[in-house]
Design an enzyme around this catalytic site. Structure first.
Site, short mmCIF file in Angstrom:
data_model
loop_
_atom_site.label_atom_id
_atom_site.label_comp_id
_atom_site.label_asym_id
_atom_site.label_seq_id
_atom_site.Cartn_x
_atom_site.Cartn_y
_atom_site.Cartn_z
N ARG A 19 0.84 -1.21 0.00
CA ARG A 19 0.00 0.00 0.00
C ARG A 19 0.87 1.26 0.00
O ARG A 19 1.76 1.41 0.84
CB ARG A 19 -0.92 0.01 1.23
CG ARG A 19 -1.97 1.13 1.19
CD ARG A 19 -2.86 1.09 2.42
NE ARG A 19 -3.48 -0.21 2.62
CZ ARG A 19 -4.58 -0.62 2.00
NH1 ARG A 19 -5.17 0.17 1.11
NH2 ARG A 19 -5.08 -1.81 2.24
N GLU A 42 0.06 -7.76 -3.86
CA GLU A 42 -1.09 -6.91 -4.20
C GLU A 42 -0.71 -5.45 -4.01
O GLU A 42 -0.02 -5.08 -3.05
CB GLU A 42 -2.32 -7.25 -3.37
CG GLU A 42 -2.24 -6.83 -1.92
CD GLU A 42 -3.59 -6.78 -1.21
OE1 GLU A 42 -4.23 -5.71 -1.25
OE2 GLU A 42 -3.96 -7.79 -0.61
N THR A 71 -8.11 -3.45 -2.36
CA THR A 71 -9.08 -2.36 -2.28
C THR A 71 -9.82 -2.20 -3.61
O THR A 71 -10.05 -1.09 -4.09
CB THR A 71 -8.41 -1.03 -1.85
OG1 THR A 71 -7.43 -1.29 -0.83
CG2 THR A 71 -9.44 -0.08 -1.25
N LYS A 131 -10.92 -13.64 3.06
CA LYS A 131 -9.99 -12.75 3.75
C LYS A 131 -10.69 -12.22 5.00
O LYS A 131 -11.55 -11.35 4.89
CB LYS A 131 -9.59 -11.61 2.81
CG LYS A 131 -8.95 -10.40 3.48
CD LYS A 131 -8.82 -9.25 2.49
CE LYS A 131 -8.55 -7.94 3.20
NZ LYS A 131 -8.44 -6.81 2.25
N GLY A 161 -3.43 -5.96 10.61
CA GLY A 161 -2.76 -6.05 11.90
C GLY A 161 -2.07 -7.37 12.12
O GLY A 161 -1.88 -7.79 13.27
#
Length: 213
Positions: A19, A42, A71, A131, A161
């Site tokens: 990300r 990803e 996302t 997921k 997390g």
């Protein structure tokens, strides 16, 4: 409805979540992650020019790399991902339109679920794997409680997390796939730093699951 592609037999059930990845660093970071032994990557779509990074990763990494987007929220996102050459679709939620389009493109899908209702909806829509997100809120005990009522052959992932310190605890309740985000990559980190963290995650996976065969 038609199922999406089955979840592939990766050497390790690890997905690198990059990300915030910048396209100018995509190849170097992706190569460092893949060289460490993580085959699935990803790029969340709230990153800078995510499809540019995905295209570069697909072109630069070996064919055994499973590259895709996170996302993913709309059918148009799915089409754009397909155009970029991505095969892995990860989302924070379960959406029928997204799943239908992913099936049309033969993608591997990991929709986000939190409750039994969402999990069974994802299974009905042909999810390749579930997921559980955010996993840190549910914890291993929460995932175990939901998994008790799910089909035993559905791959279970924990994302949110999660770090290599959690592998053993989640393995005990049947989790076989882990999405590693900030524990592996943060914007501004060098490829060498990411590679070091990826190697630590791989070593922890091999210790918990008995190697990367």
């Amino acid at each position: 409805m038609s199922p999406t592609a089955p979840f592939p037999s990766l050497k390790r059930g690890l997905v690198a979540i990059l990300r915030g990845l910048d396209p100018k660093n995509a190849v170097a970071v992706g190569q460092a992650v893949h060289a460490a032994g993580i085959e699935a990557i990803e790029v969340p779509l709230n990153s800078p020019q995510p499809f540019a990074s995905i295209t570069q990763l697909v072109e630069a990494l070996p064919a055994n790399a499973l590259i895709g987007a996170g996302t993913v929220l709309s059918p148009q996102d799915v089409d754009d991902l397909n155009e970029a050459g991505g095969r892995l679709l990860v989302s924070p939620n379960i959406d029928a339109g997204v799943m239908t389009r992913a099936a049309d493109h033969g993608m591997v899908t990991m929709p986000g679920v939190f409750t039994p209702t969402e999990a069974f909806q994802a299974i009905r829509l042909g999810a390749s794997a579930l997921k559980f997100f955010p996993a840190s809120v549910l914890g291993a005990g929460g995932i175990a409680a939901v998994r008790a009522v799910l089909p035993k052959d559905v791959p279970i992932g924990a994302v949110g997390g999660v770090s290599e310190k959690d592998f053993v605890g989640y393995k005990a309740v049947g989790v076989t796939v882990f999405g590693l985000g900030s524990s592996l990559f943060k914007p501004g980190m060098s490829a060498e730093q990411v590679g070091e963290r990826a190697r630590a995650a791989v070593a922890a996976w091999d210790s918990a699951f008995g190697g990367g065969a």
